[in-house]
Enzyme design. Structure first.
Site, mmCIF file in Angstrom:
data_model
loop_
_atom_site.group_PDB
_atom_site.id
_atom_site.type_symbol
_atom_site.label_atom_id
_atom_site.label_comp_id
_atom_site.label_asym_id
_atom_site.label_seq_id
_atom_site.Cartn_x
_atom_site.Cartn_y
_atom_site.Cartn_z
ATOM 1 C CD GLU A 154 44.840 -35.227 -14.032
ATOM 2 O OE1 GLU A 154 44.023 -34.301 -14.187
ATOM 3 O OE2 GLU A 154 44.736 -36.325 -14.619
ATOM 4 C CB THR A 160 40.047 -33.767 -16.296
ATOM 5 O OG1 THR A 160 41.292 -34.413 -16.122
ATOM 6 C CG2 THR A 160 39.906 -32.668 -15.246
ATOM 7 C CG HIS A 182 47.904 -35.576 -16.900
ATOM 8 N ND1 HIS A 182 48.355 -36.292 -17.985
ATOM 9 C CD2 HIS A 182 46.590 -35.324 -17.111
ATOM 10 C CE1 HIS A 182 47.346 -36.470 -18.822
ATOM 11 N NE2 HIS A 182 46.263 -35.902 -18.312
ATOM 12 C CG ASP A 201 41.042 -36.260 -12.432
ATOM 13 O OD1 ASP A 201 41.749 -37.192 -12.000
ATOM 14 O OD2 ASP A 201 41.413 -35.502 -13.360
ATOM 15 C CG HIS A 202 40.667 -39.424 -14.470
ATOM 16 N ND1 HIS A 202 41.973 -39.795 -14.657
ATOM 17 C CD2 HIS A 202 40.583 -38.128 -14.849
ATOM 18 C CE1 HIS A 202 42.652 -38.775 -15.153
ATOM 19 N NE2 HIS A 202 41.831 -37.740 -15.267
HETATM 20 C C1 GP9 Z 1 43.926 -30.865 -18.891
HETATM 21 C C2 GP9 Z 1 43.720 -31.614 -17.626
HETATM 22 C C3 GP9 Z 1 44.006 -33.084 -17.815
HETATM 23 O O1 GP9 Z 1 43.572 -29.529 -18.816
HETATM 24 O O2 GP9 Z 1 42.487 -31.371 -17.067
HETATM 25 O O3 GP9 Z 1 43.006 -33.724 -18.523
HETATM 26 P P1 GP9 Z 1 42.877 -35.313 -18.556
HETATM 27 O O4 GP9 Z 1 43.830 -35.816 -19.591
HETATM 28 O O5 GP9 Z 1 43.239 -35.836 -17.198
HETATM 29 O O6 GP9 Z 1 41.468 -35.551 -18.882
HETATM 30 MN MN MN Z 2 42.552 -35.761 -15.236
#
Ligand code: GP9
Ligand code: MN
Length: 418
Positions: A38, A82, A197, A256-257
């Protein structure tokens, strides 16, 4: 009627990259474990924060004998965050420009990596301790042919083991390994971490390093939170070893980003000691990517410019699965034919020579602005490629594609009459 697929198919076939003989099948028959890290960006790797190492475990993997470390790898996500990264991994197609494809096209036909691996005898699943409906995952995973979703209901979650968005990464990964011990093998498990996150809050006991000292609380906490995730991954590897799942698996991990948006440029500029221009922002979209193949001795740093779109063909080839019939826009990073050209969802891109960002063409390396003419060929190709991806999604074109034969399921007579 699917006739648009003819042009898309021609494009995909003419950009086909053959596997590299040296890496094809290197991880054949192993379980595939893919970990979405994340909000992890590359700038914290092999870097310190006021004298504290931020990612000691991941740093150790950057020169590990069993690990390919991709040091010029970029995320390609848009508003779907994500979920866009998941979409890129499963389909080797781009998310949409205007919203999250997981929401807007959750009922389309896709031929996902999960589907490919299921055909090869794999048990396919996603593990993520959040509500199953978040990002419309419950619907989309059916379209992606993911056999089982271990959502929050599969985990033991309580006040003590939760923080921020929910179950902490250490217990999440620990419980995930327990669940894996009951899976039929070979399995393909895609794990999505959550603790790192925004807003990057932690319990006191999980703060392994101090906060940073900028005017951005977000960036200050980010280092601590990344340090916690790094610890969770180290423990994850140990758990896999302890449960006998390590030797027979291949572990792929990618950011992921971005985690730090451009709203924090002043603080980032303080940390990095340079001005954050659009050029620097584009380069900051680099995310870590590792492919760890236990006991392979095959590890090395791979500096090829590449992105999330390339994950699927790269992984499938390592598992010894051909992709020459797949409707994919990425290429195996190990292939001789892989091109150093990473397209961002916003139309920008990065090549060996140029970075195109904010409608400006920069020289890659120096960051000097150059005439936009230098970027023009790539600007056109980026537009074309994103356009083909959008066509496939908006027209639900994979309905008309037989993955097994590579045949287009469209009325050829109507086609030739045009
Ligand atoms: C939520 C997690 C976070 O289930 O995958 O999502 P994001 O806000 O990073 O897209
Ligand atoms: Mn994410």
């Amino acid at each position: 009627d699917g006739s648009e697929l003819v042009e898309v198919n021609n494009y995909v076939r003419s950009n086909q990259a053959d596997p590299n003989e040296k890496t094809f099948g290197l991880a054949e028959d192993r379980n595939l474990i893919v970990v979405s890290m994340e909000s992890l960006q590359s700038f914290v790797l092999n870097n310190d924060m006021n004298g504290h190492e931020v990612t000691p475990f991941l740093n150790s993997l950057t020169n590990d004998k069993d690990t390919f470390y991709f040091s010029n790898f970029y995320h390609q996500t848009g508003l779907g965050k994500t979920s866009d990264s998941e979409f890129l991994v499963e389909n080797s197609l781009y998310g949409l420009g205007g919203g999250a494809v997981f929401f807007t096209h959750g009922e389309n036909t896709f031929h996902s990596m999960a589907e490919r691996l299921n055909d090869e005898g794999y048990f396919t699943n996603v593990m993520h301790a959040n509500k199953k409906s978040f990002w419309n995952r419950d619907m989309m995973y059916q379209s992606l042919n993911i056999q089982k979703f271990y959502d929050v209901m599969s985990y033991d979650v309580n006040d003590d083991n939760s923080v921020n968005w929910g179950l902490k990464d250490i217990p999440f990964l620990e419980q995930s390994v327990d669940l894996m011990t009951d899976m039929p093998q070979p399995f393909y498990s895609r794990l999505i971490t959550l603790t790192n996150h925004h807003p990057f809050t932690l319990d006191e006991e999980d703060m392994l390093i101090p906060e940073y000292d900028s005017n951005s609380g977000t960036l200050n906490r980010y280092f601590q939170s990344v340090r916690y995730m790094d610890e969770s991954l180290k423990i994850f590897f140990d758990d896999l070893k302890e449960k006998g799942l390590y030797d027979n698996s291949i572990i792929v991990m990618y950011g992921d980003h971005y985690g730090i948006s451009e709203n924090h440029n002043a603080a980032m500029s303080q940390y990095l000691g340079k001005e954050i221009t659009p050029y620097e922002s584009a380069k900051l979209q680099s995310v870590p990517m590792f492919i760890h193949i236990p006991n392979s001795g095959a590890g090395e740093e791979v500096s090829e410019i590449s992105g999330q779109i390339d994950l699927r063909p790269t992984i499938l080839h390592l598992l010894g699965v051909e992709t020459n019939k797949d409707m994919q826009l990425g290429a195996d990073i190990f292939s001789e034919d892989h091109e150093e050209f990473v397209i961002n969802r916003n139309g920008g891109f990065i090549t060996e020579d140029y970075v195109y960002a904010g409608n400006t063409c920069y020289e890659n390396g120096s960051g000097i602005e150059v005439d936009v003419e230098n970027c023009q060929t790539y600007i056109d190709r980026a537009t074309q490629e994103l356009g083909y991806s959008d066509k496939i999604i908006n027209g639900d074109l994979l309905r008309f594609y037989d993955l097994k034969t590579g045949n287009l399921l469209i009325d050829e007579t109507k086609e030739s009459a045009k």
